[in-house]
Design an enzyme around this catalytic site. Structure first.
Site, PDB file in Angstrom:
ATOM      1  N   CYS A   1      -4.851 -19.378  20.189  1.00 42.76           N
ATOM      2  CA  CYS A   1      -4.928 -18.139  20.978  1.00 42.76           C
ATOM      3  C   CYS A   1      -3.813 -17.193  20.556  1.00 42.76           C
ATOM      4  CB  CYS A   1      -4.766 -18.427  22.462  1.00 42.76           C
ATOM      5  SG  CYS A   1      -6.054 -19.464  23.126  1.00 42.76           S
ATOM      6  N   THR A  61       0.811  -1.223   0.000  1.00 45.48           N
ATOM      7  CA  THR A  61       0.000   0.000   0.000  1.00 45.48           C
ATOM      8  C   THR A  61       0.839   1.266   0.000  1.00 45.48           C
ATOM      9  OG1 THR A  61      -1.767  -1.105   1.171  1.00 45.48           O
ATOM     10  CG2 THR A  61      -1.751   1.277   1.331  1.00 45.48           C
ATOM     11  N   THR A  92       1.456  -4.998   4.180  1.00 47.70           N
ATOM     12  CA  THR A  92       1.267  -5.499   5.551  1.00 47.70           C
ATOM     13  C   THR A  92       0.588  -6.877   5.585  1.00 47.70           C
ATOM     14  OG1 THR A  92      -0.846  -4.329   5.736  1.00 47.70           O
ATOM     15  CG2 THR A  92       1.118  -3.186   6.557  1.00 47.70           C
ATOM     16  N   ASP A 104       1.634  -6.661  -4.706  1.00 47.87           N
ATOM     17  CA  ASP A 104       0.771  -6.685  -3.530  1.00 47.87           C
ATOM     18  C   ASP A 104       1.304  -7.863  -2.719  1.00 47.87           C
ATOM     19  OD1 ASP A 104      -2.564  -6.073  -2.847  1.00 47.87           O
ATOM     20  OD2 ASP A 104      -1.517  -7.729  -1.871  1.00 47.87           O
TER      21      ASP A 104
HETATM   22  N1  ASP Z   1      -2.721  -5.568   0.120  1.00 48.39           N
HETATM   23  C1  ASP Z   1      -1.638  -4.774   0.629  1.00 48.39           C
HETATM   24  C2  ASP Z   1      -0.381  -5.630   0.671  1.00 48.39           C
HETATM   25  O1  ASP Z   1      -0.207  -6.368   1.586  1.00 48.39           O
HETATM   26  C3  ASP Z   1      -1.947  -4.214   1.959  1.00 48.39           C
HETATM   27  C4  ASP Z   1      -0.835  -3.384   2.569  1.00 48.39           C
HETATM   28  O2  ASP Z   1       0.127  -2.994   1.957  1.00 48.39           O
HETATM   29  O3  ASP Z   1      -0.939  -3.063   3.740  1.00 48.39           O
HETATM   30  O4  ASP Z   1       0.420  -5.551  -0.245  1.00 48.39           O
END
Ligand code: ASP
Length: 347
Positions: free
Chosen positions: A282, A16, A92, A60
């Site tokens: 958990c 992102t 992420t 991505d």
């Molecule tokens: N879909 C994105 C990725 O993981 C989300 C992000 O960058 O936070 O490349």
């Protein structure tokens, strides 16, 4: 203390942080790095040197794969002597998997490798990307009084927190604080200053040379238990041709059903030399198989307790150990040991 002679390599893999909105569909798509640079004049104002390496095309992180991890390791190996630290910009979504995998692929690491990204693209007014990136770069350049890097570890930095990479998991799809390190203290917190938690930072054997491990074994599976799971589902997982390792996601402190068909299938898998590692569903706490009868049964058929390891780290550790050519009995032994600070071993 920032070393003003420091050289940091910024590796852009996608995510992102560098994405832009597709004007027709409205979806976020990877874009090229010039977009990031033009939105980040701050990088030029840092008092140490930052050079960049771009993955082409950027991805991505849902598209990350073993071969992309190998490319990341290759970039680090090729540039290891030239730079004091590395920052990897990464989506992420799978960052915790990448952090875990790289922690095992990079052995005897003695320089910082910091993964970071953002939840909002860098061009957005409210982006979280700028602070994440600038602080990650500063941590990668930070040295102690003797000139040694402060954090010679594979870490994730997000939202003011520096975490050991193989202890993290993505816990929030919406919030800026997307990651947590449920079973291990933060390595640093960034406020007015960056406050390091020095006793929590791992220093690997400094006499040993850094080693880059490329081979990962992909014949692993994650089997998550749920009430009502059928024997067909369990059988389908455990009879995958070539299967070597299973991350068995159990309940609470490592419990599973004890009905005969289930225990028999697990026993059969173990007898076929498959390494089955018990990891709790958990978020917090640890597997203690002897606590309940249901856990003890698993222990008796030869399932390995994963302590407080995350699913991401257990998977990566199995891939790396089998990738190194260890036999199942050796892998079992090593699963009980902390190799990169990924588990808390209690004596
Ligand atoms: N879909 C994105 C990725 O993981 C989300 C992000 O960058 O936070 O490349």
């Amino acid at each position: 203390m920032i070393d003003t002679n420091a050289n940091v390599l910024l590796i852009y893999t996608g995510g992102t942080i560098g994405m832009v909105e597709n004007t027709e569909s409205g979806a976020l798509e990877p874009f090229n790095f010039s977009h990031l640079r033009s939105n980040m004049p701050e990088i030029k104002r840092l008092n140490f040197n930052v050079e960049t390496y771009l993955f082409d095309p950027p991805i991505d992180s849902s598209d990350v794969s073993i071969s992309i991890w190998q490319q990341m390791v290759k970039v680090i190996e090729t540039n290891y002597l030239k730079y004091d630290g590395f920052v990897i910009l990464h989506g992420t979504d799978t960052m915790a998997y990448t952090a875990s995998a790289l922690s095992f692929m990079l052995e005897n690491l003695n320089k910082p490798v910091i993964l970071t990204g953002s939840q909002l693209p860098i061009g957005k007014m409210r982006t979280d990307g700028k602070e994440n990136l600038i602080t990650a770069l500063e941590i990668a350049a930070d040295k102690d009084e003797t000139g040694r890097p402060i954090v010679p570890e594979l870490c994730i930095y997000m939202q003011k927190l520096l975490m050991r990479g193989n202890r993290t998991t993505k816990v929030n799809a919406d919030h800026f604080s997307a990651f947590n390190s449920p079973n291990y203290p933060y390595l640093a917190e960034a406020g007015l200053d960056i406050r390091y938690n020095k006793t929590a930072i791992l220093r690997q054997n400094e006499d040993r040379p850094v080693c880059f491990n490329y081979e990962l074994d992909r014949y692993m599976v994650v089997l998550k238990l749920f009430p009502g799971i059928s024997r067909e589902v369990v059988r389908a997982h455990l009879t995958i041709p070539g299967l070597r390792g299973v991350v068995l996601e159990t309940y609470g402190s490592g419990n599973s059903p004890i009905n005969p068909w289930f225990m028999e299938m697990i026993r059969d898998a173990v007898d076929r030399g498959i390494v089955v590692v018990n990891v709790t569903q958990c978020l917090y706490g640890s597997v203690v198989m002897h606590r309940y009868e249901n856990g003890q049964r698993l222990e008796r058929v030869g399932v390995i307790g994963g302590y407080d390891i995350t699913t991401e780290a257990a998977l990566a550790k199995l891939m790396a150990l089998f990738g190194k050519g260890y036999q199942p009995d050796e892998v079992k032994e090593l699963m009980y040991q902390s190799l990169r600070g990924e588990i808390t071993v209690r004596s």
